[in-house]
Design an enzyme around this catalytic site. Structure first.
Site, mmCIF file in Angstrom:
data_model
loop_
_atom_site.group_PDB
_atom_site.id
_atom_site.type_symbol
_atom_site.label_atom_id
_atom_site.label_comp_id
_atom_site.label_asym_id
_atom_site.label_seq_id
_atom_site.Cartn_x
_atom_site.Cartn_y
_atom_site.Cartn_z
ATOM 1 N N CYS A 42 0.731 -1.192 -0.074
ATOM 2 C CA CYS A 42 -0.076 -0.091 -0.049
ATOM 3 C C CYS A 42 1.060 1.422 -0.012
ATOM 4 C CB CYS A 42 -0.980 -0.128 1.181
ATOM 5 S SG CYS A 42 -1.912 -1.444 1.513
ATOM 6 N N ASP A 280 -5.407 -11.920 0.077
ATOM 7 C CA ASP A 280 -5.946 -11.626 -1.071
ATOM 8 C C ASP A 280 -6.250 -12.764 -2.023
ATOM 9 O OD1 ASP A 280 -5.142 -8.955 0.164
ATOM 10 O OD2 ASP A 280 -4.040 -8.411 -1.741
#
Lengths: 446, 446
Positions: A42, A280
């Site tokens: 991120c 994920d």
């Protein structure tokens, strides 16, 4: 016990570290196909924004530390190509050739991959995705080695928006393009309008509603040809979304859930009793709809990794799931969401009612300067429950969403939420928090 | 129906406005003893900090608007001196002499008053409290008309701290003094230490643990004589706390609750069926202890005022109470609290366990600059419930407390709280919100 983990990022390394710390006599083998483990994906846009910041600054913990300090058998460059669910065995290849490994328990933490849209020329050099650290490295090198003055970003999701900001910070002209007409289709139009204005105020050209027909090279330029125009670029970022890396699981016959993510229960176990999935690549239950969903986010990945370790350690594990809380920054704006949007609420059988309100980030009495915060709040007419919240504003917006996220986890009614004792002091907002003002209005519709 | 309201600030005017709007045919008479209604008391320190900001800027809505636009019979300078609970009648005095008024329903919204400590000389001119707008006006005029270079603040609560900042902004030297040794006794020492350091970094002299023996005038100076030293001052702020204005209610025989606040039920009704109380003069139930408490705060005052109007309108009202959520800014620090502290938890029969953790306000990957956030989190060993939270840090601290405040309202366990899907993006914090990190640690002790 031998625990084998496929994938060495958030979920994989969280599970490995926690399990090995609590069960030091067990064997923990992590198979990672790249050369990177445990980094802040991120954070990549913020790193890319600053030319002289080392991309390896994003590494949270090095492979060496996992090996030496934590006694985890971490094998980089090891790509697993098959899982045998009958003999509890994985096989794959590395620089040294093929390998095979038995496991007692297996964790699939293979993450997600960027979607590559089916556009002629999409595989030309100079067109790059951004998902893993190697992508970040390639983009950063490309920007360092080439005179990049104009970039085109295909896609307008939050990574695309964060990258638009990063590239503008480097003085690069940015045009964004995508086929669907609405900027952030999950967001209430009154709120996404603010995001649009912010992008335009920072000279980001928006081409929403334009089909991308091809990408081609013309001399030293790239050209992105859309249904309406031709965009010249020195660099093209392809950020149209991600998909779960569930091929290995599918081939092994494991159940898949929404978006082909690997289906897991509340202990992170797949349909095979010895195989877990986290991060994920795996799905989750949604705390509002109670149904399976796929929302790849960092906190969930870490939490799921820990849950796998805890379950293997024989502890009681019952992860309720996700609320879909997400925040991002785009130039001076903070954008936040949690829970369901109206379309999702309808799809899950709720009878949503919503309000849009505008409030302020500080009391006027503080310094006389206030910035607007827009709130979109959604409740269920049938049960009275709070279903979701969205907010856009400047400083002092994003963190407010946590109040709504907790309310969703607690399955609170709007009526109960409006009674919550939220913080007030002039530097931090009006007497009624913007979320409470919205909830007061929403109550009238329920 | 005639509704009479004693007091025209937050609770009184909220009730008046809401009731009159929904029941336009009723008669609503507000009796306010000062000349001010509906102002931001919490904003006073920020106004006082800036010499050329008009103090009347704090007025949210003028008396004229309440009268002309809302048809509320608002009578300024009307001081009620007695409530007759048998004949439903109030009496008092104004400039024009005495008055008497019958009521069908009465709301006591008389607020709170500054406590005046029993110190010789405390009534000298130049020693002022700060609670209502008239106090703010007097302080501002005093600072404008006198050469004030040195101030002494008696007390170290949050108004005292906000005023220390305001006076330092005006370039005034500030010394603070109080008898008890700990700066903020309700706060975990690890956190209040940060506040202490921040005050000292801004050259605020702290004299905690010193008894104040007298205040006297010596030439053009005032002198605050403590058990250890003599502090010279051109201005003395007396900010040792407030007490509920419940004398009228007590004289009328109404029940009083903690701190002599007027006891009200969940509909804001006192022990007399036609008399309500709301705002800083009334007590509240605490959402954690479920017992009566007295925590005078602005949001509660507004909410309670609305609840009175709703109840008079025949709507169902059941205000669960307060969590004691409070935030304030002191120079660059944000301080936040909600729920019970450890001493309170013990007093209410809980078996508290607590942790102190240090986290950060932004991810390192954002811009490489992080500021510490300290969290003190309290849970109950017997039930597993979350009992309270305290936080201190720089930007990005205060608003986080709302997540804990909602969890307290929902009576969440620490176990459930740790599973909440709080927001993460690098500009706004680490992957695990500081509150979640604290909750993870606290779980080990429960």
């Amino acid at each position: 016990m031998r625990m084998v983990i496929i994938g060495g990022d958030a979920a994989g390394m969280s599970a490995a570290s926690r399990f090995k710390r609590k069960a030091p006599d067990s064997e923990v083998i992590v198979l990672e196909q790249t050369q990177d483990v445990s980094y802040s994906a991120c954070g990549m846009p913020y790193n890319i924004a600053v030319p002289d910041r080392d991309i390896n600054d994003l590494v949270v913990r090095s492979a060496q530390i996992f090996r030496d300090k934590m006694d985890i058998d971490l094998r980089l460059g090891h790509r697993v190509t098959a899982i045998d669910p009958h003999s509890n065995n994985v096989s794959g290849e590395s620089e040294r050739g093929t390998f095979e490994l038995d496991f007692d328990k297996l964790l699939i933490a293979t993450g997600a991959s960027p979607i590559v849209p089916d556009i002629p020329g999409i595989d030309l050099p100079g067109i790059m995705p951004l998902k893993n650290l190697e992508h970040g490295r390639e983009i950063k090198q490309y920007l360092a080695r080439n005179a990049v003055n104009r970039a085109v970003i295909i896609g307008m999701g939050y990574i695309a928006l964060e990258m638009a900001e990063a590239l503008r910070e480097r003085g690069i002209e940015v045009a964004m393009v995508k086929p669907r007409p609405q900027l952030l289709p999950w967001m209430a139009p009154a709120l996404s309008e603010m995001v649009k204005n912010e992008l335009q105020a920072h000279d980001v050209q928006l081409h929403a509603g334009e089909t991308i027909e091809s990408v081609s090279v013309s001399g030293s330029d790239m050209e992105v040809v859309t249904s309406s125009t031709i965009l010249s670029a020195d660099f093209v970022l392809c950020a149209v979304g991600v998909k779960p890396n569930s091929e290995l699981a599918a081939q092994a016959g494991l159940d898949l859930g929404p978006h082909q993510a690997i289906a897991v229960d509340r202990t992170m176990r797949t349909s095979h009793p010895d195989i877990y999935a986290a991060g994920d690549c795996a799905d989750a239950f949604h705390v509002v709809s109670k149904e399976r969903t796929w929302i790849p986010l960092a906190l969930r990945a870490n939490r799921a990794g820990w849950a796998v370790a805890d379950h293997l350690l024989g502890r009681e594990v019952d992860i309720p799931g996700v609320a879909g809380t997400a925040v991002f920054k785009v130039f001076g704006l903070e954008v936040a969401t949690t829970g369901l949007n109206e379309q999702e609420a309808v799809a899950h059988g709720f009878e949503p009612r919503s309000v849009n309100i505008e409030s302020i980030n500080q009391a006027h009495s503080f310094q006389g300067r206030t910035e607007p915060i827009k709130v979109h709040l959604i409740g269920d007419a049938r049960s009275g429950r709070l279903l979701g919240a969205q907010m856009v504003g400047r400083q002092g917006t994003a963190l407010r969403i946590n109040a709504a996220a907790v309310a969703l986890s607690a399955e609170m009614s709007v009526d109960a939420f409006v009674q919550c004792d939220l913080a007030y002091a002039p530097p931090f907002g009006p007497v009624w928090d913007p979320l409470l003002t919205a909830a007061n209005q929403l109550l009238k519709k329920l």
